[in-house]
Write an enzyme that holds these catalytic residues in place. Structure first.
Site, short mmCIF file in Angstrom:
data_model
loop_
_atom_site.label_atom_id
_atom_site.label_comp_id
_atom_site.label_asym_id
_atom_site.label_seq_id
_atom_site.Cartn_x
_atom_site.Cartn_y
_atom_site.Cartn_z
N ASP A 15 0.89 -1.27 -0.06
CA ASP A 15 -0.01 0.04 0.04
C ASP A 15 0.76 1.18 0.04
O ASP A 15 2.12 1.16 0.31
CB ASP A 15 -0.86 0.06 1.18
CG ASP A 15 -1.71 1.25 1.06
OD1 ASP A 15 -2.42 1.48 0.16
OD2 ASP A 15 -2.18 2.09 2.22
N SER A 16 0.43 2.20 -0.29
CA SER A 16 1.17 3.71 -0.39
C SER A 16 1.33 3.96 1.11
O SER A 16 2.42 4.57 1.58
CB SER A 16 0.04 4.89 -1.03
OG SER A 16 -1.15 4.71 -0.16
N CYS A 78 -3.91 -1.27 -2.48
CA CYS A 78 -4.01 -0.10 -2.67
C CYS A 78 -4.71 0.20 -3.92
O CYS A 78 -4.53 -0.30 -4.78
CB CYS A 78 -2.67 0.82 -2.74
SG CYS A 78 -2.66 2.55 -2.95
N THR A 80 -5.50 3.08 -5.54
CA THR A 80 -4.95 4.14 -6.29
C THR A 80 -3.77 3.48 -7.46
O THR A 80 -3.79 3.50 -8.62
CB THR A 80 -4.39 5.20 -5.54
OG1 THR A 80 -5.31 5.89 -4.89
CG2 THR A 80 -3.77 6.33 -6.68
N GLU A 163 -5.16 9.75 8.70
CA GLU A 163 -3.79 9.62 9.22
C GLU A 163 -3.51 10.57 10.42
O GLU A 163 -2.34 10.25 10.98
CB GLU A 163 -3.06 9.92 7.91
CG GLU A 163 -3.41 8.93 6.72
CD GLU A 163 -2.03 8.09 6.26
OE1 GLU A 163 -1.03 8.57 6.60
OE2 GLU A 163 -2.20 7.19 5.71
N CYS A 197 -11.31 3.20 -1.15
CA CYS A 197 -10.08 3.44 -0.49
C CYS A 197 -9.76 2.69 0.69
O CYS A 197 -10.77 2.66 1.52
CB CYS A 197 -10.19 5.19 -0.40
SG CYS A 197 -8.62 5.42 0.55
N HIS A 199 -8.50 3.37 3.31
CA HIS A 199 -8.43 4.12 4.56
C HIS A 199 -9.90 3.97 5.24
O HIS A 199 -10.21 4.09 6.42
CB HIS A 199 -8.08 5.41 4.62
CG HIS A 199 -6.57 5.48 4.66
ND1 HIS A 199 -5.99 5.05 3.64
CD2 HIS A 199 -5.73 6.22 5.31
CE1 HIS A 199 -4.59 5.45 3.67
NE2 HIS A 199 -4.47 6.02 4.86
#
Ligand code: DGL
Length: 279
Positions: A15-16, A78, A80, A163, A197, A199
């Site tokens: 993941d990013s 991820c 993206t 975050e 997403c 998150h």
């Protein structure tokens, strides 16, 4: 071709940053017996508004690092990266790097299930700007469920809210409500909303609070896990190349102590983390 070891290894989850931990959690709930190696490119996150080329280059470097570390199978946990890099890596890089290894994403598993969840055939997508603009969900869903209409809305502030450990704050209510009201105004017939997403499951209680009654919210971890289980079942050759001792290790491009601290938002466990550089 790169000469990687053919020895069995852990399943890589990339993941990013931290968000892929929600995907890893879903996978480990269903498949606890395997070993996992998680890589978060925290030093260069977020990827959400980066260009196609940058996301592709960063993701390719991460996949190569996980291959070097012994992973035969890598999940791009991820959205993206799945939207912007997966296809190029599968088509252009894997044949050169090692045609026996595999890289899978998180969009296809969600697309596969969505037609079974919606009754109105109107689906909402909440995701990063990059994922929404890539139209990857629309394309994958269209192939499998041509009657389903997908409306996407980007939520650029949701990742920073999470975050920064503000998911429980009144500020988070404001931004969650704003994007949900927006997507429902764009298509009031939506009955199912994909959290596209990694998150966003962290905001689940706020999302459920602001979404109109009766609308299904679809986080991905469970579906990615089921899809991986099915994949391993259909590919016993790959299944044998994944080691099974139930361990998890974490790599980050940032400071390991910082990763441990922030990962507490996503995990309850004490974890061991190492620093890696990607290039
Ligand atoms: N992991 C990313 C995703 O699922 C969100 C965080 C980022 O923008 O890098 O799209």
């Amino acid at each position: 071709m790169t000469s990687y070891s053919q020895a069995p290894g852990p399943i890589g989850v990339f993941d990013s940053g931290y968000g892929g931990l929600t995907i890893l959690h879903g996978i480990r709930q269903l498949l606890p017996e395997y070993d996992y190696l998680y890589l978060g490119d925290n030093a260069r996150a977020p990827y959400g508004s980066r260009s196609f080329d940058v996301v592709y280059q960063f993701t390719r470097q991460a996949v190569m690092k996980l291959f070097e570390s012994g992973c035969q199978l890598v999940i791009l946990g991820c959205n993206t990266a799945s939207a912007k890099a997966l296809r190029s890596i599968q088509q252009n890089d894997l044949p050169k790097l090692d045609p026996n290894r595999r890289v899978l994403g998180v969009i296809r598993p969600t697309a596969e299930i969505i037609g079974k969840l919606t009754h109105s055939q109107h689906v909402g997508l909440l995701a990063t700007e990059g994922t929404v603009k890539s139209h990857s969900y629309n394309m994958e869903i269209q192939k499998l469920w041509p009657d389903v209409k997908v409306t996407g809305v980007a939520c650029p502030l949701w990742v920073p809210i999470i975050e920064n450990n503000e998911a429980d704050s009144p500020g988070a209510d404001y931004f969650v409500k704003k994007r949900i009201d927006h997507i429902m105004r764009l298509d009031p017939e939506i009955d199912t909303v994909i959290l596209g997403c990694t998150h966003y499951p962290i905001l689940m209680s706020k999302i459920l609070k602001h979404v109109p009654r009766g609308i299904k919210i679809v986080p991905q971890g469970e579906y990615v896990a089921e899809s991986l289980q099915d994949y391993l079942h259909r590919h016993p050759d790959m299944e044998r190349r994944c080691t099974k001792h139930g361990t998890v290790k974490y790599l980050t491009t940032e400071n390991p102590e910082k990763f441990k601290e922030s990962a507490r938002i996503f995990l309850n466990d004490e974890i061991s983390v190492e620093h890696v550089d990607l290039e």
